[in-house]
Design a protein around this motif. Structure first.
Motif, PDB file in Angstrom:
ATOM      1  N   ARG A   1      48.259  35.319  41.078  1.00  0.00           N
ATOM      2  CA  ARG A   1      47.433  34.418  41.870  1.00  0.00           C
ATOM      3  C   ARG A   1      45.983  34.870  41.818  1.00  0.00           C
ATOM      4  O   ARG A   1      45.689  36.044  41.623  1.00  0.00           O
ATOM      5  N   LYS A   2      45.088  33.931  41.999  1.00  0.00           N
ATOM      6  CA  LYS A   2      43.686  34.303  42.129  1.00  0.00           C
ATOM      7  C   LYS A   2      43.505  35.074  43.432  1.00  0.00           C
ATOM      8  O   LYS A   2      44.230  34.866  44.391  1.00  0.00           O
ATOM      9  N   GLU A   3      42.517  35.962  43.424  1.00  0.00           N
ATOM     10  CA  GLU A   3      42.289  36.815  44.593  1.00  0.00           C
ATOM     11  C   GLU A   3      40.851  36.713  45.062  1.00  0.00           C
ATOM     12  O   GLU A   3      39.911  36.752  44.264  1.00  0.00           O
ATOM     13  N   LEU A   4      40.695  36.568  46.372  1.00  0.00           N
ATOM     14  CA  LEU A   4      39.395  36.572  47.016  1.00  0.00           C
ATOM     15  C   LEU A   4      39.293  37.792  47.916  1.00  0.00           C
ATOM     16  O   LEU A   4      40.241  38.125  48.637  1.00  0.00           O
ATOM     17  N   LEU A   5      38.158  38.449  47.867  1.00  0.00           N
ATOM     18  CA  LEU A   5      37.880  39.564  48.769  1.00  0.00           C
ATOM     19  C   LEU A   5      36.608  39.237  49.540  1.00  0.00           C
ATOM     20  O   LEU A   5      35.543  39.025  48.943  1.00  0.00           O
ATOM     21  N   PHE A   6      36.725  39.155  50.873  1.00  0.00           N
ATOM     22  CA  PHE A   6      35.581  38.897  51.739  1.00  0.00           C
ATOM     23  C   PHE A   6      35.087  40.225  52.305  1.00  0.00           C
ATOM     24  O   PHE A   6      35.867  40.983  52.886  1.00  0.00           O
ATOM     25  N   VAL A   7      33.802  40.486  52.121  1.00  0.00           N
ATOM     26  CA  VAL A   7      33.221  41.755  52.552  1.00  0.00           C
ATOM     27  C   VAL A   7      32.074  41.497  53.511  1.00  0.00           C
ATOM     28  O   VAL A   7      31.175  40.697  53.227  1.00  0.00           O
ATOM     29  N   CYS A   8      32.096  42.175  54.654  1.00  0.00           N
ATOM     30  CA  CYS A   8      30.933  42.179  55.539  1.00  0.00           C
ATOM     31  C   CYS A   8      30.754  43.604  56.061  1.00  0.00           C
ATOM     32  O   CYS A   8      31.472  44.516  55.656  1.00  0.00           O
ATOM     33  N   ARG A   9      29.785  43.787  56.920  1.00  0.00           N
ATOM     34  CA  ARG A   9      29.477  45.152  57.350  1.00  0.00           C
ATOM     35  C   ARG A   9      30.577  45.735  58.225  1.00  0.00           C
ATOM     36  O   ARG A   9      31.061  46.835  58.001  1.00  0.00           O
TER      37      ARG A   9
ATOM     38  N   ARG B   1      43.110  52.343  47.186  1.00  0.00           N
ATOM     39  CA  ARG B   1      44.494  51.912  47.089  1.00  0.00           C
ATOM     40  C   ARG B   1      44.679  50.454  47.443  1.00  0.00           C
ATOM     41  O   ARG B   1      45.597  49.789  46.967  1.00  0.00           O
ATOM     42  N   THR B   2      43.830  49.944  48.323  1.00  0.00           N
ATOM     43  CA  THR B   2      44.026  48.572  48.802  1.00  0.00           C
ATOM     44  C   THR B   2      43.058  47.570  48.198  1.00  0.00           C
ATOM     45  O   THR B   2      43.126  46.392  48.516  1.00  0.00           O
ATOM     46  N   VAL B   3      42.151  48.024  47.360  1.00  0.00           N
ATOM     47  CA  VAL B   3      41.193  47.095  46.751  1.00  0.00           C
ATOM     48  C   VAL B   3      41.328  47.160  45.243  1.00  0.00           C
ATOM     49  O   VAL B   3      41.019  48.163  44.624  1.00  0.00           O
ATOM     50  N   HIS B   4      41.846  46.104  44.638  1.00  0.00           N
ATOM     51  CA  HIS B   4      41.920  46.019  43.197  1.00  0.00           C
ATOM     52  C   HIS B   4      41.002  44.894  42.745  1.00  0.00           C
ATOM     53  O   HIS B   4      40.287  44.300  43.548  1.00  0.00           O
ATOM     54  N   THR B   5      41.000  44.606  41.467  1.00  0.00           N
ATOM     55  CA  THR B   5      40.040  43.653  40.933  1.00  0.00           C
ATOM     56  C   THR B   5      40.265  42.254  41.501  1.00  0.00           C
ATOM     57  O   THR B   5      41.350  41.691  41.386  1.00  0.00           O
ATOM     58  N   SER B   6      39.225  41.698  42.109  1.00  0.00           N
ATOM     59  CA  SER B   6      39.287  40.353  42.677  1.00  0.00           C
ATOM     60  C   SER B   6      38.615  39.367  41.734  1.00  0.00           C
ATOM     61  O   SER B   6      37.699  39.719  40.997  1.00  0.00           O
ATOM     62  N   ASP B   7      39.090  38.119  41.779  1.00  0.00           N
ATOM     63  CA  ASP B   7      38.433  37.082  40.996  1.00  0.00           C
ATOM     64  C   ASP B   7      37.031  36.833  41.532  1.00  0.00           C
ATOM     65  O   ASP B   7      36.082  36.657  40.765  1.00  0.00           O
ATOM     66  N   VAL B   8      36.915  36.816  42.856  1.00  0.00           N
ATOM     67  CA  VAL B   8      35.606  36.634  43.489  1.00  0.00           C
ATOM     68  C   VAL B   8      35.490  37.589  44.671  1.00  0.00           C
ATOM     69  O   VAL B   8      36.388  37.659  45.505  1.00  0.00           O
ATOM     70  N   VAL B   9      34.385  38.324  44.728  1.00  0.00           N
ATOM     71  CA  VAL B   9      34.050  39.151  45.882  1.00  0.00           C
ATOM     72  C   VAL B   9      32.925  38.433  46.614  1.00  0.00           C
ATOM     73  O   VAL B   9      31.850  38.221  46.058  1.00  0.00           O
ATOM     74  N   VAL B  10      33.190  38.031  47.854  1.00  0.00           N
ATOM     75  CA  VAL B  10      32.216  37.292  48.650  1.00  0.00           C
ATOM     76  C   VAL B  10      31.534  38.261  49.609  1.00  0.00           C
ATOM     77  O   VAL B  10      32.192  38.878  50.454  1.00  0.00           O
ATOM     78  N   LEU B  11      30.221  38.395  49.475  1.00  0.00           N
ATOM     79  CA  LEU B  11      29.431  39.295  50.308  1.00  0.00           C
ATOM     80  C   LEU B  11      28.795  38.493  51.433  1.00  0.00           C
ATOM     81  O   LEU B  11      28.084  37.517  51.190  1.00  0.00           O
ATOM     82  N   MET B  12      29.030  38.922  52.662  1.00  0.00           N
ATOM     83  CA  MET B  12      28.552  38.189  53.831  1.00  0.00           C
ATOM     84  C   MET B  12      27.745  39.142  54.711  1.00  0.00           C
ATOM     85  O   MET B  12      28.295  40.004  55.392  1.00  0.00           O
TER      86      MET B  12
ATOM     87  N   GLY C   1      31.094  49.258  46.060  1.00  0.00           N
ATOM     88  CA  GLY C   1      31.803  49.789  44.891  1.00  0.00           C
ATOM     89  C   GLY C   1      33.230  49.304  44.818  1.00  0.00           C
ATOM     90  O   GLY C   1      34.164  50.098  44.879  1.00  0.00           O
ATOM     91  N   VAL C   2      33.403  47.995  44.709  1.00  0.00           N
ATOM     92  CA  VAL C   2      34.737  47.418  44.586  1.00  0.00           C
ATOM     93  C   VAL C   2      34.763  46.531  43.337  1.00  0.00           C
ATOM     94  O   VAL C   2      33.768  45.887  43.015  1.00  0.00           O
ATOM     95  N   PRO C   3      35.884  46.517  42.630  1.00  0.00           N
ATOM     96  CA  PRO C   3      35.939  45.749  41.382  1.00  0.00           C
ATOM     97  C   PRO C   3      36.070  44.253  41.615  1.00  0.00           C
ATOM     98  O   PRO C   3      36.840  43.808  42.451  1.00  0.00           O
ATOM     99  N   GLY C   4      35.298  43.492  40.866  1.00  0.00           N
ATOM    100  CA  GLY C   4      35.378  42.040  40.960  1.00  0.00           C
ATOM    101  C   GLY C   4      34.901  41.404  39.674  1.00  0.00           C
ATOM    102  O   GLY C   4      34.023  41.935  38.995  1.00  0.00           O
TER     103      GLY C   4
END
Length: 207
Positions: free
Chosen positions: A73-81, A141-152, A159-162
């Motif tokens: 499946r495609k993966e989204l990672l949402f990142v904020c402070r 361990r919990t962050v692998h390559t995401s299709d899209v990393v959304v920075l908010m 330093g996360v793969p995307g």
């Protein structure tokens, strides 16, 4: 802790993952997680919550790394402070819109103490489950390559793969009155719908 409490977790995990993973994989991951959690447990009252979260992480990794039945499946990672407001809104709204058709995570660079209660209120007003909202920091361990990393609200790229990084200029709901948080939630949803349409996992919104 009674076996029945773990049985409830097991039933829920099968309901969520049997369409993506062989049932025996779900059982194996859950059994391993229970065994490890019991060995290191200090506070038994939170055991089922911790087991469910850990088993969910492991099964999501199985799916993402191609060891489950479905194609990745495609993966989204949402990142904020703080992982307390915007990223939590985004992850909950994405799950509400597309369920398990896409893999969703949210993390914080400097997690706060708890999810913003007004964010939880606004989500519940919309009938959106807040059960899966919990805070995470970025760990390998919990962050692998995401299709899209959304920075908010994050200036630097963490330093996360995307495969792709995007920035959404959305206000922080922290400390805002509930009316303003509702407006922010609407804005987050508009951004999510556009991204999901682009990724081909949500039909185009009618004009």
């Amino acid at each position: 802790m009674s076996n029945r409490q773990f049985d409830i977790v097991r039933e829920d995990m099968h309901r969520r993952y049997d369409h993506m993973c062989p049932p025996e994989m779900v059982d194996r991951v859950l059994d391993e997680t229970i065994s490890e959690s019991v060995e290191r447990a200090r506070i038994g009252s939170f055991m089922t919550v911790m087991v469910e979260r850990e088993a969910t992480d492991r099964l999501e990794q199985e799916v993402a790394q191609g060891r489950a039945m479905d194609r990745r499946r495609k993966e989204l990672l949402f990142v904020c402070r703080r992982n307390a407001g915007r990223s939590q809104l985004a992850s909950a709204l994405t799950r509400w819109l597309v369920g398990n058709r896409i893999m969703v995570r949210s993390v914080g660079l400097e997690p706060a103490e708890g999810v913003d209660p007004t964010v939880v209120q606004v989500l519940r007003e919309r009938g959106i489950s807040t059960r899966e909202l919990y805070q995470k920091t970025i760990i390998p361990r919990t962050v692998h390559t995401s299709d899209v990393v959304v920075l908010m609200g994050v200036d630097e790229v963490p330093g996360v793969p995307g495969l792709r990084y995007v920035r959404w200029d959305i206000d922080d709901p922290e400390g805002e009155p509930v009316g303003r948080v509702r407006v922010i939630a609407d804005e987050v949803e508009r951004h999510i719908r556009g991204l999901l349409e682009e990724l081909g996992v949500l039909g185009k919104t009618a004009a």
